[in-house]
Scaffold this motif. Structure first.
Motif, PDB file in Angstrom:
ATOM      1  N   MET A  91     145.614 -41.403   6.055  1.00 14.96           N
ATOM      2  CA  MET A  91     145.672 -40.614   4.820  1.00 14.96           C
ATOM      3  C   MET A  91     144.353 -40.729   4.054  1.00 14.96           C
ATOM      4  SD  MET A  91     148.719 -39.586   5.414  1.00 14.96           S
ATOM      5  CE  MET A  91     149.214 -38.707   3.935  1.00 14.96           C
ATOM      6  N   PHE A  92     143.308 -40.165   4.647  1.00 15.63           N
ATOM      7  CA  PHE A  92     141.995 -40.223   4.004  1.00 15.63           C
ATOM      8  C   PHE A  92     141.138 -39.040   4.451  1.00 15.63           C
ATOM      9  CE2 PHE A  92     142.073 -43.240   7.621  1.00 15.63           C
ATOM     10  CZ  PHE A  92     141.187 -42.614   8.484  1.00 15.63           C
ATOM     11  N   PHE A  93     140.110 -38.777   3.654  1.00 16.71           N
ATOM     12  CA  PHE A  93     139.134 -37.737   3.957  1.00 16.71           C
ATOM     13  C   PHE A  93     137.883 -38.372   4.546  1.00 16.71           C
ATOM     14  CE2 PHE A  93     141.231 -36.029  -0.013  1.00 16.71           C
ATOM     15  CZ  PHE A  93     141.965 -35.047   0.621  1.00 16.71           C
ATOM     16  N   LEU A  94     137.090 -37.532   5.228  1.00 20.34           N
ATOM     17  CA  LEU A  94     135.817 -37.960   5.772  1.00 20.34           C
ATOM     18  C   LEU A  94     134.694 -37.072   5.250  1.00 20.34           C
ATOM     19  CD1 LEU A  94     136.829 -38.484   9.527  1.00 20.34           C
ATOM     20  CD2 LEU A  94     136.475 -40.273   7.804  1.00 20.34           C
ATOM     21  N   GLY A  95     133.533 -37.664   5.040  1.00 19.11           N
ATOM     22  CA  GLY A  95     132.348 -36.917   4.650  1.00 19.11           C
ATOM     23  C   GLY A  95     131.127 -37.591   5.253  1.00 19.11           C
ATOM     24  N   GLU A  96     130.025 -36.857   5.341  1.00 17.06           N
ATOM     25  CA  GLU A  96     128.858 -37.393   6.030  1.00 17.06           C
ATOM     26  C   GLU A  96     127.566 -37.185   5.229  1.00 17.06           C
ATOM     27  OE1 GLU A  96     132.118 -36.417   8.272  1.00 17.06           O
ATOM     28  OE2 GLU A  96     130.716 -34.812   7.701  1.00 17.06           O
ATOM     29  N   ILE A  97     126.629 -38.087   5.467  1.00 14.81           N
ATOM     30  CA  ILE A  97     125.253 -37.928   5.007  1.00 14.81           C
ATOM     31  C   ILE A  97     124.360 -38.047   6.233  1.00 14.81           C
ATOM     32  CG2 ILE A  97     123.417 -38.748   3.488  1.00 14.81           C
ATOM     33  CD1 ILE A  97     125.531 -40.087   1.751  1.00 14.81           C
ATOM     34  N   PHE A  98     123.617 -36.990   6.544  1.00 19.28           N
ATOM     35  CA  PHE A  98     122.650 -37.024   7.635  1.00 19.28           C
ATOM     36  C   PHE A  98     121.324 -37.529   7.056  1.00 19.28           C
ATOM     37  CE2 PHE A  98     124.364 -33.806  10.919  1.00 19.28           C
ATOM     38  CZ  PHE A  98     125.677 -34.139  10.628  1.00 19.28           C
ATOM     39  N   VAL A  99     120.742 -38.551   7.662  1.00 16.76           N
ATOM     40  CA  VAL A  99     119.489 -39.113   7.137  1.00 16.76           C
ATOM     41  C   VAL A  99     118.469 -39.284   8.261  1.00 16.76           C
ATOM     42  CG1 VAL A  99     120.574 -40.317   5.201  1.00 16.76           C
ATOM     43  CG2 VAL A  99     120.308 -41.492   7.389  1.00 16.76           C
ATOM     44  N   GLY A 100     117.209 -39.282   7.880  1.00 19.45           N
ATOM     45  CA  GLY A 100     116.127 -39.477   8.831  1.00 19.45           C
ATOM     46  C   GLY A 100     115.630 -40.903   8.833  1.00 19.45           C
ATOM     47  N   LEU A 101     116.544 -41.849   8.758  1.00 17.72           N
ATOM     48  CA  LEU A 101     116.199 -43.271   8.741  1.00 17.72           C
ATOM     49  C   LEU A 101     116.828 -43.974   9.937  1.00 17.72           C
ATOM     50  CD1 LEU A 101     116.893 -44.121   4.980  1.00 17.72           C
ATOM     51  CD2 LEU A 101     114.640 -44.101   6.078  1.00 17.72           C
ATOM     52  N   PRO A 102     116.119 -44.867  10.596  1.00 17.45           N
ATOM     53  CA  PRO A 102     116.689 -45.604  11.735  1.00 17.45           C
ATOM     54  C   PRO A 102     117.512 -46.812  11.272  1.00 17.45           C
ATOM     55  CG  PRO A 102     114.392 -46.218  11.482  1.00 17.45           C
ATOM     56  CD  PRO A 102     114.671 -45.158  10.432  1.00 17.45           C
ATOM     57  N   LEU A 103     118.515 -46.531  10.474  1.00 14.87           N
ATOM     58  CA  LEU A 103     119.368 -47.600   9.963  1.00 14.87           C
ATOM     59  C   LEU A 103     120.105 -48.297  11.108  1.00 14.87           C
ATOM     60  CD1 LEU A 103     120.950 -45.595   7.010  1.00 14.87           C
ATOM     61  CD2 LEU A 103     119.382 -47.537   6.752  1.00 14.87           C
ATOM     62  N   PRO A 104     120.464 -49.569  10.948  1.00 12.05           N
ATOM     63  CA  PRO A 104     121.272 -50.245  11.978  1.00 12.05           C
ATOM     64  C   PRO A 104     122.651 -49.587  12.059  1.00 12.05           C
ATOM     65  CG  PRO A 104     121.111 -51.599   9.995  1.00 12.05           C
ATOM     66  CD  PRO A 104     120.146 -50.466   9.815  1.00 12.05           C
ATOM     67  N   VAL A 105     123.142 -49.421  13.277  1.00 14.01           N
ATOM     68  CA  VAL A 105     124.414 -48.723  13.463  1.00 14.01           C
ATOM     69  C   VAL A 105     125.556 -49.729  13.562  1.00 14.01           C
ATOM     70  CG1 VAL A 105     123.291 -46.772  14.588  1.00 14.01           C
ATOM     71  CG2 VAL A 105     124.187 -48.660  15.976  1.00 14.01           C
ATOM     72  N   ASP A 106     126.751 -49.251  13.258  1.00 14.18           N
ATOM     73  CA  ASP A 106     127.950 -50.080  13.335  1.00 14.18           C
ATOM     74  C   ASP A 106     128.613 -49.917  14.699  1.00 14.18           C
ATOM     75  OD1 ASP A 106     128.153 -51.208  10.588  1.00 14.18           O
ATOM     76  OD2 ASP A 106     128.159 -49.087  10.052  1.00 14.18           O
TER      77      ASP A 106
END
Length: 375
Positions: free
Chosen positions: A181-196
Motif C-alpha cells: 500500500m504505497f506509491f513509487l516515484g523516481e529521481i534520475f541523476v547523473g551521479l555514480p552514487l553507490p547502489v543498494d
C-alpha cells in the motif's frame, strides 16, 4: 552550503543523506540502483506483443525506452526510487475487513483506497522536487529529472533492483514490513552514487492474489492482462466495458484493491504520516445513487485535486452505470431498486451513445425495459 566532491566517500555520504532527507520529507524508504535493465527487455516485449497493455498505446510507443533509463534521460547514471505509504492515518485496524464488507454491499460505491485522498502525482512530485533540490544544493547532480508515474520507466523493476521490495504475483511491489500500500516515484541523476542490493522474494507458493481477481486478469505469477483488469477498465479504458466483464466489476467504480486486500503481507501495511491521503468527500462511505446525482460541475468540484478527476465525467458515469446495474441484479430492497431504475431511465434522453449503452445494460439487469429503444 559547502559543495561535496565526487569521491567514493563523498558519494556514500550523499547517498546516506538522501535517504535521511527522504524520510524527513515523508517517504518511507529510499533506494538507489543503476540503469542496466537489459534482463527486463524480453519480458516487456513479450507483454506488448501479446497485447496485454490493452488500449495504453503509449506503452508500445515508448517500447524499450521503458527499460533504458539512460536513453529516456541522457546522462542518467543512477535512479533514486522513493516509496511513500498511502494508507490513511485514521484507517481502522481491521481496514481490510471493512473493505471486504463494503464490496459486499450492492448500494455502496467502492473507490480504490489510493484515490480517496489527494492526487498522489501532485504529492509525490512536490516531495521529490524538494529532495532533488536538496541534492543539487550539495553537489552538481548533472542530469536530474523527477518522475511520478509520468515517464515510460519500469518503476517496479527499478524499485526491486534498488532493494525496496520484490515483485509480487499481482505484479505490484511488496515489502515485508509494509505490504504493497504505497506509491513509487523516481529521481534520475547523473551521479555514480553507490547502489543498494535487491532483496529476496517472499511470496512462496501463495497464489491468493491470482485466485481472488474477479476478472482473472492475473494470468500467471507477475503476469497481468490489463484488458481484463478492473483498474484498467474503470480508469485507463475510455470505451465500452466488455459485456462479459461488467457483472464481475460489482460496485467498484474507480480501481480495484482485491489483490492487495487478500495479500497476507498487507497485514503490515503502514499508515501514511501525511494528511494528503486522508479520505476526502466521504469517498469511503459513498453510495452509488448519491454519486450518480452529481452534476458535471459537482464532479469537477468534488474531484479537484484528486486522481479521479482525470477520468472525466463521462467515464465516471459509465462506471457508475455498470455498478448500478450490478446492484439491480443483486439488491433486494424494492425502494432502492425503484430509485435506481428511475435514475438510470432519467439519464437516457441526454446520454451519449457510450453511456446509453451502459444505461441500457444496467436497466436490463433488473428486467426493466428502458424508456425508448433508439440509440
Amino acid at each position: 552550503m559547502e559543495q561535496l566532491g565526487t569521491s567514493p566517500k563523498d558519494l556514500h555520504a550523499l547517498a546516506q543523506d538522501i535517504k535521511q532527507q527522504g524520510r524527513a520529507l515523508g517517504f518511507s524508504q529510499i533506494g538507489i540502483t543503476g540503469v542496466d535493465l537489459r534482463e527486463a527487455e524480453a519480458p516487456l516485449l513479450d507483454w506488448l506483443a501479446a497485447g496485454h497493455h490493452g488500449g495504453m498505446d503509449y506503452m508500445r510507443r515508448h517500447g524499450l525506452m521503458r527499460a533504458r533509463p539512460a536513453e529516456l534521460v541522457p546522462g542518467t547514471l543512477r535512479v533514486i526510487t522513493a516509496r511513500m505509504d498511502y494508507l490513511p492515518r485514521n484507517a481502522p485496524g481491521n481496514w481490510r475487513e471493512v473493505e471486504w464488507q463494503r464490496l459486499a454491499q450492492p448500494e455502496a460505491a467502492t473507490v480504490s483506497l489510493y484515490a480517496r485522498g489527494r492526487d498522489y502525482h501532485k504529492v509525490l512530485r512536490r516531495k521529490l522536487k524538494q529532495l532533488a533540490d536538496h541534492i543539487a544544493a550539495q553537489i552538481d547532480p548533472g542530469v536530474v529529472r523527477v518522475f511520478t508515474d509520468s515517464a515510460p520507466a519500469l518503476e517496479v523493476e527499478l524499485a526491486t533492483r534498488a532493494g525496496l521490495g520484490w515483485r509480487g504475483k499481482h505484479t505490484l511491489l511488496l515489502q515485508r514490513d509494509s505490504g504493497s500500500m504505497f506509491f513509487l516515484g523516481e529521481i534520475f541523476v547523473g551521479l555514480p552514487l553507490p547502489v543498494d542490493a535487491p532483496t529476496s522474494a517472499h511470496c512462496g507458493s501463495c497464489r491468493k492474489c491470482i485466485d481472488i481477481c474477479p476478472t482473472r486478469a492475473i494470468i500467471g505469477p507477475a503476469q497481468l492482462d490489463a484488458r481484463r483488469c478492473i483498474s484498467y477498465l474503470t480508469i485507463e479504458h475510455d470505451g465500452a466495458i466488455p459485456l462479459e466483464l461488467r457483472p464481475l466489476i460489482g460496485n467498484r467504480i474507480y480501481g480495484c484493491d482485491d489483490c492487495q486486500l487478500i495479500c497476507p503481507w498487507n497485514r503490515h501495511a503502514q499508515r501514511s504520516p501525511l494528511p494528503d491521503f486522508e479520505v476526502r468527500h466521504g469517498l469511503d462511505q459513498a453510495v452509488l445513487l448519491d454519486l450518480w446525482a452529481w452534476t458535471e460541475a459537482e464532479f469537477a468540484t468534488r474531484t479537484e485535486g484528486s486522481a479521479i478527476h482525470r477520468i472525466g465525467y463521462t467515464r465516471w458515469r459509465r462506471n457508475l452505470a455498470v455498478a448500478l446495474g450490478n446492484g439491480l441484479r443483486e439488491h433486494r430492497d424494492v425502494a432502492w431498486r425503484q430509485a435506481a431504475v428511475q435514475a438510470l431511465q432519467n439519464a437516457r434522453a441526454h446520454a451519449d451513445p457510450l453511456l446509453r449503452d451502459h444505461l441500457d445494460w444496467a436497466l436490463a439487469q433488473a428486467g426493466t425495459q428502458p424508456l425508448g429503444t433508439s440509440r
